[in-house]
Scaffold this motif. Structure first.
Motif, PDB file in Angstrom:
ATOM      1  N   SER A  47       1.065  -1.108  -0.180  1.00 58.95           N
ATOM      2  CA  SER A  47       0.465   0.199  -0.373  1.00 58.95           C
ATOM      3  C   SER A  47       1.097   1.926   0.200  1.00 58.95           C
ATOM      4  CB  SER A  47      -0.772   0.377   1.585  1.00 58.95           C
ATOM      5  OG  SER A  47       0.277  -0.226   2.244  1.00 58.95           O
ATOM      6  N   ALA A  48       1.500   1.207   0.493  1.00 57.96           N
ATOM      7  CA  ALA A  48       2.775   2.223   0.744  1.00 57.96           C
ATOM      8  C   ALA A  48       3.261   2.868  -0.920  1.00 57.96           C
ATOM      9  CB  ALA A  48       3.437   1.840   1.111  1.00 57.96           C
ATOM     10  N   SER A  49       3.515   1.678  -1.948  1.00 56.80           N
ATOM     11  CA  SER A  49       3.950   2.191  -3.051  1.00 56.80           C
ATOM     12  C   SER A  49       2.854   2.850  -3.482  1.00 56.80           C
ATOM     13  CB  SER A  49       4.165  -0.256  -3.805  1.00 56.80           C
ATOM     14  OG  SER A  49       4.837   0.417  -5.051  1.00 56.80           O
ATOM     15  N   LYS A  50       3.525   3.566  -5.047  1.00 59.34           N
ATOM     16  CA  LYS A  50       2.641   4.596  -5.414  1.00 59.34           C
ATOM     17  C   LYS A  50       2.580   3.858  -7.118  1.00 59.34           C
ATOM     18  CE  LYS A  50       1.509   6.747  -2.009  1.00 59.34           C
ATOM     19  NZ  LYS A  50       0.050   6.272  -1.168  1.00 59.34           N
ATOM     20  N   ASP A  51       3.589   2.724  -7.626  1.00 56.50           N
ATOM     21  CA  ASP A  51       3.464   2.407  -8.160  1.00 56.50           C
ATOM     22  C   ASP A  51       2.589   1.029  -8.784  1.00 56.50           C
ATOM     23  OD1 ASP A  51       4.597   1.302 -10.981  1.00 56.50           O
ATOM     24  OD2 ASP A  51       6.676  -0.147  -9.926  1.00 56.50           O
TER      25      ASP A  51
END
Length: 103
Positions: A47-51
């Motif tokens: 969830s921390a990844s915006k990719d």
């Protein structure tokens, strides 16, 4: 009685096989199984990844033999890399709070 490390190793093996046995080769993770594992077991990292292509990128990085699947040895590389990154984060955090990291 198992040691903490033995228990951690057993947990790692069990988690891998609980996801790898859902489709196709029961000893390898398909792309979908890898995605389900990452979302189920590492949801805070995911969830921390915006990719939007994070799963595809992880799959490409892990799949050393380019068979389109991730075997246990390839999976352990991911776990080791994430563990090293987490350790570095915690060491920096401990040192930033004035406490010395354990040696």
């Amino acid at each position: 009685m198992s040691s903490q490390l033995e228990t951690a190793m057993e947990g790692l093996i069990k988690v891998f096989h609980s996801y790898s046995s859902n489709e196709g080769d029961k000893y390898k993770l398909s792309r979908l199984e890898l995605k389900n594992l990452l979302q189920g077991e590492l949801s805070s990292f995911m969830s921390a990844s915006k990719d939007p292509l994070v799963v595809e990128r992880i799959m490409a990085d892990l799949d050393e033999n380019r068979d389109g699947q991730v075997d246990f040895q390839e999976f352990v590389v991911l776990v080791a890399a994430m563990t090293v990154a987490c350790n570095e984060f915690f060491v920096e955090s401990w040192e930033g709070k004035g406490g010395a990291a354990r040696k």
